[in-house]
Design a protein around this motif. Structure first.
Motif, mmCIF file in Angstrom:
data_model
loop_
_atom_site.group_PDB
_atom_site.id
_atom_site.type_symbol
_atom_site.label_atom_id
_atom_site.label_comp_id
_atom_site.label_asym_id
_atom_site.label_seq_id
_atom_site.Cartn_x
_atom_site.Cartn_y
_atom_site.Cartn_z
ATOM 1 N N PHE A 18 18.878 0.126 -1.154
ATOM 2 C CA PHE A 18 20.208 -0.276 -0.698
ATOM 3 C C PHE A 18 20.525 0.317 0.670
ATOM 4 O O PHE A 18 21.102 -0.356 1.533
ATOM 5 N N ALA A 19 20.134 1.572 0.879
ATOM 6 C CA ALA A 19 20.348 2.193 2.192
ATOM 7 C C ALA A 19 19.529 1.489 3.264
ATOM 8 O O ALA A 19 20.023 1.229 4.365
ATOM 9 N N SER A 20 18.280 1.166 2.967
ATOM 10 C CA SER A 20 17.420 0.487 3.942
ATOM 11 C C SER A 20 17.990 -0.878 4.303
ATOM 12 O O SER A 20 17.952 -1.296 5.466
ATOM 13 N N LEU A 21 18.517 -1.582 3.304
ATOM 14 C CA LEU A 21 19.145 -2.884 3.565
ATOM 15 C C LEU A 21 20.343 -2.734 4.486
ATOM 16 O O LEU A 21 20.499 -3.496 5.449
ATOM 17 N N GLN A 22 21.196 -1.749 4.196
ATOM 18 C CA GLN A 22 22.401 -1.566 5.005
ATOM 19 C C GLN A 22 22.086 -1.160 6.437
ATOM 20 O O GLN A 22 22.877 -1.446 7.347
ATOM 21 N N ALA A 71 0.811 -1.216 0.000
ATOM 22 C CA ALA A 71 0.000 0.000 0.000
ATOM 23 C C ALA A 71 0.846 1.268 0.000
ATOM 24 O O ALA A 71 0.297 2.364 0.095
ATOM 25 N N ALA A 72 2.160 1.130 -0.109
ATOM 26 C CA ALA A 72 3.059 2.284 0.001
ATOM 27 C C ALA A 72 3.369 2.888 -1.370
ATOM 28 O O ALA A 72 3.102 2.275 -2.413
ATOM 29 N N SER A 73 3.916 4.082 -1.360
ATOM 30 C CA SER A 73 4.407 4.712 -2.581
ATOM 31 C C SER A 73 5.606 3.927 -3.101
ATOM 32 O O SER A 73 6.157 3.084 -2.375
ATOM 33 N N PRO A 74 6.055 4.163 -4.340
ATOM 34 C CA PRO A 74 7.216 3.415 -4.848
ATOM 35 C C PRO A 74 8.442 3.495 -3.951
ATOM 36 O O PRO A 74 9.075 2.466 -3.666
ATOM 37 N N ALA A 75 8.783 4.693 -3.484
ATOM 38 C CA ALA A 75 9.950 4.822 -2.604
ATOM 39 C C ALA A 75 9.713 4.097 -1.278
ATOM 40 O O ALA A 75 10.610 3.422 -0.764
ATOM 41 N N GLY A 76 8.512 4.231 -0.733
ATOM 42 C CA GLY A 76 8.189 3.527 0.505
ATOM 43 C C GLY A 76 8.178 2.026 0.323
ATOM 44 O O GLY A 76 8.616 1.275 1.201
ATOM 45 N N ARG A 77 7.696 1.569 -0.831
ATOM 46 C CA ARG A 77 7.679 0.136 -1.109
ATOM 47 C C ARG A 77 9.099 -0.410 -1.161
ATOM 48 O O ARG A 77 9.398 -1.464 -0.595
ATOM 49 N N ALA A 78 9.992 0.311 -1.847
ATOM 50 C CA ALA A 78 11.388 -0.131 -1.922
ATOM 51 C C ALA A 78 12.011 -0.189 -0.537
ATOM 52 O O ALA A 78 12.723 -1.142 -0.201
ATOM 53 N N ALA A 79 11.725 0.825 0.293
ATOM 54 C CA ALA A 79 12.303 0.872 1.640
ATOM 55 C C ALA A 79 11.780 -0.262 2.508
ATOM 56 O O ALA A 79 12.552 -0.931 3.214
ATOM 57 N N LEU A 80 10.473 -0.522 2.463
ATOM 58 C CA LEU A 80 9.888 -1.552 3.321
ATOM 59 C C LEU A 80 10.326 -2.953 2.907
ATOM 60 O O LEU A 80 10.635 -3.799 3.749
ATOM 61 N N LEU A 81 10.364 -3.209 1.602
ATOM 62 C CA LEU A 81 10.804 -4.524 1.132
ATOM 63 C C LEU A 81 12.277 -4.760 1.468
ATOM 64 O O LEU A 81 12.665 -5.849 1.904
ATOM 65 N N ALA A 82 13.106 -3.741 1.272
ATOM 66 C CA ALA A 82 14.529 -3.886 1.590
ATOM 67 C C ALA A 82 14.749 -4.020 3.091
ATOM 68 O O ALA A 82 15.650 -4.741 3.529
ATOM 69 N N THR A 83 13.934 -3.331 3.887
ATOM 70 C CA THR A 83 14.028 -3.474 5.338
ATOM 71 C C THR A 83 13.678 -4.896 5.754
ATOM 72 O O THR A 83 14.339 -5.495 6.612
ATOM 73 N N GLY A 84 12.626 -5.451 5.149
ATOM 74 C CA GLY A 84 12.284 -6.838 5.425
ATOM 75 C C GLY A 84 13.412 -7.785 5.064
ATOM 76 O O GLY A 84 13.714 -8.734 5.801
ATOM 77 N N SER A 85 14.049 -7.531 3.925
ATOM 78 C CA SER A 85 15.205 -8.337 3.532
ATOM 79 C C SER A 85 16.333 -8.193 4.552
ATOM 80 O O SER A 85 16.972 -9.185 4.927
ATOM 81 N N GLY A 86 16.561 -6.960 5.025
ATOM 82 C CA GLY A 86 17.609 -6.737 6.014
ATOM 83 C C GLY A 86 17.336 -7.453 7.323
ATOM 84 O O GLY A 86 18.247 -7.970 7.968
ATOM 85 N N THR A 136 18.043 8.657 5.026
ATOM 86 C CA THR A 136 17.219 7.744 4.234
ATOM 87 C C THR A 136 16.002 8.457 3.662
ATOM 88 O O THR A 136 15.629 8.253 2.500
ATOM 89 N N VAL A 137 15.363 9.301 4.475
ATOM 90 C CA VAL A 137 14.224 10.084 3.990
ATOM 91 C C VAL A 137 14.663 11.009 2.861
ATOM 92 O O VAL A 137 13.972 11.159 1.837
#
Length: 267
Positions: free
Chosen positions: A214-218, A149-164, A254-255
């Motif tokens: 990439f930042a969210s993952l790190q 349900a997030a914006s593209p940038a939010g979606r990338a951040a949330l998915l990468a955070t989950g991966s992290g 990150t923001v």
């Protein structure tokens, strides 16, 4: 030896950044960002080999120099990755984008250096492994659901955070295996969070906001490992206002990345 360790860690960061940029380039905008489809792409596989080489060099560097020198060099991969990814997509990174990445790197270096060193072997009971996988799994599912349900940038951040989070769980399990003694059951459990993390990361890359993902993952990977270390292994946590300031700096960067990094997809 310390200088040599820093140089090797820096080269390792370059390899890691190159691998991440190559994999994002292949996954971005793909109608099928799943592992089976990506495994048929030579450039994506080359990115995986580059990431493995970077990880190997980082391990070598840790054997030659202190953690306080090697770990900050590892964070430099974010600063390397953005120009490489931009070049693959045929553009130049903006000054605002690089500044935001530098802020993230500075905050992350502060967080890494403030974590107290643990003493003694890391021992994890079977019940702890179940807790580790359950907590990481639930967190990843919630982040995945929120990303829909997030914006593209939010979606990338949330998915990468989950991966992290899943990679952090993997790192905790590996450490328990190495420090606390080998266990065949732990070895069977190890690929589960690692593969799920890889799949989730490719979904994040496919969105197109590479700097954000990439930042969210790190950020998520080491922080999750520290949290699990404190929760399950009894390791100490940093105290005082310095960690709060470093975390705030990392979040602000990150923001800023989410606002400055353009959407990059292949057509």
């Amino acid at each position: 030896m310390t200088v040599l360790a820093a140089v090797i860690a820096l080269v390792g960061s370059l390899f890691f950044a190159l691998g991440a940029a190559l994999q994002q380039f292949e996954a971005s905008g793909s109608a099928e960002p799943g592992l089976l489809a990506l495994l048929r792409r030579p450039r994506w596989l080359l990115g995986g080999l580059s990431i493995l080489a970077g990880g190997g060099l980082h391990i070598v560097a840790l054997g030659l120099g202190p953690l306080t020198v090697v770990q900050p060099m590892g964070v430099a991969s974010l600063l390397f990755a953005l120009p490489i990814a931009a070049a693959l997509h045929g553009r130049r990174p903006t000054r605002a984008e690089l500044t935001a990445a530098a802020v993230v790197a500075a905050g992350l270096i502060g967080l890494v250096l403030l974590v107290p060193e643990s003493d003694g072997p890391a021992r994890l009971e079977p019940s702890g492994v179940v807790t580790l996988l359950a907590v990481a799994g639930v967190a990843a599912v919630l982040l995945w659901a929120g990303a829909r349900a997030a914006s593209p940038a939010g979606r990338a951040a949330l998915l990468a955070t989950g991966s992290g989070v899943l990679y952090g769980a993997t790192a905790t399990l590996v450490r328990a295996l190495v420090d606390g003694g080998w266990n065949w059951w732990y070895l069977l459990a190890l690929p589960v969070p690692a593969l799920l993390a890889l799949m989730m990361l490719q979904r994040a890359y496919a969105v197109g906001h590479f700097g954000v993902s990439f930042a969210s993952l790190q950020i998520a990977d080491p922080l999750t490992a520290v949290a699990f270390g404190a929760l399950l292994l009894g390791e100490p946590l940093p105290t005082g206002l310095a960690p709060v300031a470093a975390a705030a700096l990392t979040a602000a960067g990150t923001v800023a990345l989410a606002r400055t990094t353009p959407l990059e997809t292949r057509h």
